[in-house]
Design an enzyme around this catalytic site. Structure first.
Site, PDB file in Angstrom:
ATOM      1  N   ARG A 207       0.827  -1.206   0.000  1.00 41.46           N
ATOM      2  CA  ARG A 207       0.000   0.000   0.000  1.00 41.46           C
ATOM      3  C   ARG A 207       0.866   1.264   0.000  1.00 41.46           C
ATOM      4  NH1 ARG A 207      -0.652   4.728   2.467  1.00 41.46           N
ATOM      5  NH2 ARG A 207      -0.334   3.737   4.502  1.00 41.46           N
ATOM      6  N   ASP A 208       1.521   1.565   1.095  1.00 39.42           N
ATOM      7  CA  ASP A 208       2.300   2.797   1.202  1.00 39.42           C
ATOM      8  C   ASP A 208       3.477   2.780   0.240  1.00 39.42           C
ATOM      9  OD1 ASP A 208       3.177   5.231   2.155  1.00 39.42           O
ATOM     10  OD2 ASP A 208       3.984   4.443   4.019  1.00 39.42           O
TER      11      ASP A 208
ATOM     12  N   HIS B 186       6.118   4.564  12.745  1.00 39.38           N
ATOM     13  CA  HIS B 186       6.232   4.526  11.283  1.00 39.38           C
ATOM     14  C   HIS B 186       7.317   5.536  10.888  1.00 39.38           C
ATOM     15  CE1 HIS B 186       4.188   4.028   7.214  1.00 39.38           C
ATOM     16  NE2 HIS B 186       4.977   5.064   7.007  1.00 39.38           N
TER      17      HIS B 186
ATOM     18  N   HIS C  53      10.541   7.024   8.605  1.00 35.18           N
ATOM     19  CA  HIS C  53      11.101   7.114   7.254  1.00 35.18           C
ATOM     20  C   HIS C  53      12.611   7.291   7.342  1.00 35.18           C
ATOM     21  CE1 HIS C  53       7.363   8.114   4.603  1.00 35.18           C
ATOM     22  NE2 HIS C  53       7.156   7.089   5.405  1.00 35.18           N
TER      23      HIS C  53
ATOM     24  N   CYS D 218      11.213   8.529  -2.169  1.00 33.30           N
ATOM     25  CA  CYS D 218      10.887   9.783  -2.844  1.00 33.30           C
ATOM     26  C   CYS D 218      11.154   9.616  -4.332  1.00 33.30           C
ATOM     27  CB  CYS D 218      11.764  10.910  -2.318  1.00 33.30           C
ATOM     28  SG  CYS D 218      11.494  11.242  -0.596  1.00 33.30           S
TER      29      CYS D 218
ATOM     30  N   ASN E 126      10.277   4.959   3.197  1.00 31.84           N
ATOM     31  CA  ASN E 126       9.980   4.044   4.283  1.00 31.84           C
ATOM     32  C   ASN E 126      11.194   3.253   4.761  1.00 31.84           C
ATOM     33  OD1 ASN E 126       7.032   4.126   4.714  1.00 31.84           O
ATOM     34  ND2 ASN E 126       6.949   3.616   2.538  1.00 31.84           N
TER      35      ASN E 126
END
Lengths: 313, 313
Positions: free
Chosen positions: A24-25, A216, A218, A249, A258
């Site tokens: 998903r992400d 979460h 990054h 990115c 992530n």
């Protein structure tokens, strides 16, 4: 593979649940369009690698996330897998779509800052919470588990550093709506371990159970794993990560967004923290996915364990 | 630049000395040949960015390290800089060359494992210690500061995990020879934070002062910064890093070896730990060096703070 040597740090959790966000992400932020069958295979491979929670797709309107416009086709192809398969829902319409397909876990996404709430949801923070209220209520009424993502918990590209009390206020609001768990997002990757510790201490000091808090991080500035260690030292047992570090990115080939699941698993394995993940299978999955995306994985562990990977891309 | 927000963790050191290894450990592992004038400019720029210790070059025989064959030309060009400029010396011949140029700090390099001692020095561990004994003794007699590098402190490509007692034995031997400080190297990047903590606890438990212990982590599996955090939590105040992450494995473009100084400075800045480093100037230096090497920096912080960097390479 015998490394890393396992040497626990006393006081860390015995087990961590990795909330895998790659399908998903990760894919939502990749330029390449991935066929639905490949996505389904990706979710299946992740489950076979031992991940117990795989965020499968998003029911955001396809206009905003065209990469995941096939949610209706994808979800039934993976629904029978014996793992938790949360899906992102932005509003009641999204929830309707998810429930119609039998989703048992959904996630809403709020912002800790007004600037990002405006940019991402075109609402104030409080307006977005009002929008989520019936989503969470109806999901709970249907017996569905609800995760509340919170973006920009540490820094915001428009507002700079985000004060801890502001984040705590929105966390409490999400829990008051009925969210079962939170995911504290460092959306632009600027957090450092002391900031992480301070936010967790403030949350738990106000009575939020640490079991309801996921992190979460990054890896934009390379801080994600150090921040994770700080979170583990505060008792956090839910850590979000993306297989192969998917979702970097778009401005730079192999730049990172992530935290890569493989880098996380390497650390947890060394710390003797159980995850249930088979690292070799996970790396193989990320190498396979990188071929579909036509770009090498930014995960350092993937690169190290699959040394020919980069020449092949 | 206002980020990251500064939030200290109680108990960490107030200040860390970064031992910058880019000009030596970094360039020695880069394929490109760098002109002497560029190397001198690199050292000067690093000093101007606030680094107080810059390992300048190596007096290993040019047959083994052709990239640094110009040590005699380079060192006089940087010797007047107001920073510590250690140089690597493998034996008495190397020490003679360094002393003749007026070096005030030298470093010897031992191995914690027999396999790497054999591969790197063609000696057993004890034979290599015997070789270093007169080097250290003569350096100390000349009032020169001596660092003892110790490779393979956590894992070894031939032997796997390296037992802590074996590492401690060689550490003590180096200190007994007269070394002023140690640098504990995770040469293949496999360490995790619990392993780091265990080694430091064993060393300090045997009376080694933590001020005499530096850490040298590699980011091969993305663990370097988490390991650094664990070391800081044990009181370590000397951390090795390489500007821009120079010195990556040659097999993959932008793959990583040394911890990038920028990623370290970002974390320390967020933790409120003083380094004296101007991050913007350091990033500019790494971007400048990357152009000379014709490859982008693997440092995530360099990428994030210089977003056009990758398109330019």
């Amino acid at each position: 593979m015998t490394l890393p040597m396992q040497v626990p740090i006393p006081g860390l959790p015995a087990r961590v649940r990795i909330h895998e966000v790659g399908p998903r992400d990760g894919l939502q932020n990749e330029k390449a369009t991935v066929p639905t069958a490949v996505k389904a295979d990706f979710v299946r491979r992740l489950a076979e690698a031992g991940l117990t929670t795989v965020e499968a797709t998003s029911f955001v309107h396809p206009k905003w996330v065209p990469q995941l416009a096939d949610a209706e086709e994808l979800f039934p192809q993976v629904a029978a897998l014996p793992v938790a398969l949360p899906v992102l829902v932005p509003n009641e319409r999204g929830l309707d779509r998810a429930l119609a397909l039998g989703a048992r876990r959904v996630a809403v996404f709020a912002s800790a800052t007004e600037s990002f709430a405006k940019a991402n949801l075109n609402r104030t923070v409080d307006e977005s919470l009002a929008m989520f209220a019936p989503v969470v209520a109806r999901a709970k009424a249907a017996g569905v588990h609800v995760r509340g993502y919170l973006s920009m918990c540490f820094g915001d590209p428009w507002e700079g550093a985000v004060p801890v009390p502001r984040v705590v206020r929105v966390c409490r609001a999400l829990l008051d709506l009925g969210c079962d768990e939170l995911s504290l997002g460092d959306t632009i990757g600027v957090a450092t371990p002391g900031h992480v510790t301070a936010l967790l201490d403030e949350l738990t000091g106000q009575g939020v159970p640490v079991d309801a808090v996921g992190v979460h991080f990054h890896d934009t500035y390379g801080q994600a794993l150090a921040n994770t260690l700080a979170a583990l030292q505060r008792g956090v047992t839910t850590v979000d990560a993306s297989a192969g570090g998917l979702g970097g990115c778009p401005f730079a080939k192999s730049a990172t967004g992530n935290l890569a699941t493989e880098d996380l698993v390497w650390m947890l394995r060394g710390l003797g923290v159980e995850t249930g993940v088979d690292l070799d299978r996970l790396v193989a999955t990320s190498v396979w996915m990188a071929a579909h995306l036509n770009r090498p994985s930014p995960s350092r562990t993937v690169r190290a364990l699959s040394p020919t990977h980069h020449q092949e891309q």
